[in-house]
Design a protein around this motif. Structure first.
Motif, PDB file in Angstrom:
ATOM      1  N   ASP A 181      82.054  73.995  -2.536  1.00 10.76           N
ATOM      2  CA  ASP A 181      82.071  73.281  -1.259  1.00 10.76           C
ATOM      3  C   ASP A 181      80.624  73.063  -0.806  1.00 10.76           C
ATOM      4  O   ASP A 181      80.098  73.768   0.058  1.00 10.76           O
ATOM      5  CB  ASP A 181      82.852  74.091  -0.221  1.00 10.76           C
ATOM      6  N   ASP A 241      80.251  86.953  -2.423  1.00  8.49           N
ATOM      7  CA  ASP A 241      81.583  86.811  -3.011  1.00  8.49           C
ATOM      8  C   ASP A 241      81.953  85.333  -3.196  1.00  8.49           C
ATOM      9  O   ASP A 241      81.310  84.432  -2.660  1.00  8.49           O
ATOM     10  CB  ASP A 241      82.610  87.519  -2.131  1.00  8.49           C
ATOM     11  N   GLU A 287      86.889  89.500  -4.079  1.00  3.87           N
ATOM     12  CA  GLU A 287      87.425  88.332  -4.790  1.00  3.87           C
ATOM     13  C   GLU A 287      86.801  88.187  -6.179  1.00  3.87           C
ATOM     14  O   GLU A 287      87.464  87.784  -7.129  1.00  3.87           O
ATOM     15  CB  GLU A 287      87.201  87.061  -3.962  1.00  3.87           C
ATOM     16  N   ASP A 296      81.569  81.506  -1.688  1.00  2.00           N
ATOM     17  CA  ASP A 296      82.292  81.322  -0.437  1.00  2.00           C
ATOM     18  C   ASP A 296      81.288  81.216   0.708  1.00  2.00           C
ATOM     19  O   ASP A 296      80.377  82.037   0.830  1.00  2.00           O
ATOM     20  CB  ASP A 296      83.220  82.519  -0.220  1.00  2.00           C
ATOM     21  N   ARG A 297      81.462  80.225   1.551  1.00  2.00           N
ATOM     22  CA  ARG A 297      80.495  79.980   2.616  1.00  2.00           C
ATOM     23  C   ARG A 297      80.352  81.182   3.544  1.00  2.00           C
ATOM     24  O   ARG A 297      79.240  81.585   3.889  1.00  2.00           O
ATOM     25  CB  ARG A 297      80.907  78.753   3.442  1.00  2.00           C
ATOM     26  N   ASP A 352      84.970  82.102  -3.429  1.00  2.00           N
ATOM     27  CA  ASP A 352      86.233  81.580  -2.925  1.00  2.00           C
ATOM     28  C   ASP A 352      87.265  81.745  -4.052  1.00  2.00           C
ATOM     29  O   ASP A 352      87.006  81.344  -5.180  1.00  2.00           O
ATOM     30  CB  ASP A 352      86.069  80.101  -2.574  1.00  2.00           C
TER      31      ASP A 352
END
Length: 220
Positions: free
Chosen positions: A73, A38, A180, A47-48, A40
């Protein structure tokens, strides 16, 4: 890059489903299995925590895709890769000249300050606004597609950035929970912030969108 790293049959590679299919296709061409994680909801990039949850003993790599001019990120994802012994690869976006990026940021700031009834993008981490992507909340009222049709009828070009997430495509269909990703695919809409837009063009965009704002629940 996957083949050069020795990734192939029996390996898994974690990739995003929010975007086009080219990354998943590249993984399959290398002989490996794409595993979707998924995103962020702020950056629209992997997403981490979702990537970590997708890691198995067969995971060999993660492909990070920067989206809409907003960077993923990488620090967190590279730290995760180091912890699990995974190769972390990036797919970047084509870079525009500085002057063009500056003009897009100026137009994005104009929209940020004036749009109502939609959720404007987060501008952190040097956003270059390759696409200015807003969210149109549904809440039982006019949804993103109805909003887009109404805005186009007022002469404003807009586009749905990701019509179908990759994990929904027949060749990559997976029984996987990506809330998400699903939400972003249903709510996002790209508005123009091209360097060639005039002040009158920008006013038209704001006017067309805000004329519909009263039909929508307030964005949170």
């Amino acid at each position: 890059m996957l083949r050069a790293a020795g990734i192939g049959v029996g390996d898994e590679v974690v990739v995003p489903a929010f975007g086009n299919a080219e990354v998943a296709v590249a993984v399959t061409l290398a002989g490996a299995l794409p595993v979707f994680a998924d995103i962020d909801p702020v950056t629209y990039c992997l997403d981490r925590a979702a990537v970590e949850a997708a890691v198995t003993p067969r995971t060999a790599a993660v492909v990070v895709v920067h989206r809409f001019g907003r960077a993923a990120d990488l620090r967190a994802l590279r730290a995760l890769g180091q912890r699990h012994g995974l190769l972390v690869l990036e797919q970047g976006e084509s870079e525009a000249p500085y002057d063009e990026v500056a003009q897009r940021r100026e137009r994005a700031a104009y929209l940020d300050a004036r749009l109502r009834g939609v959720l404007t993008p987060d501008g952190g981490d040097g956003h270059t606004y390759q696409q200015y992507v807003v969210r149109v909340p549904g809440n039982g009222r006019p949804d993103r597609d109805a909003f887009a049709r109404a805005v186009r009828a007022k002469g404003v070009e807009c586009r749905v950035p990701v019509k179908t997430p990759v994990h929904r495509l027949p060749e990559f269909r997976r029984c996987v929970a990506l809330p998400e990703t699903e939400r972003a695919a249903d709510e996002t809409l790209a508005l123009p912030v091209d360097a060639g837009l005039t002040k009158r063009d920008m006013q038209r965009i704001v006017g067309a969108c805000n004329a519909l704002g009263g039909l929508l629940e307030p964005a949170f």
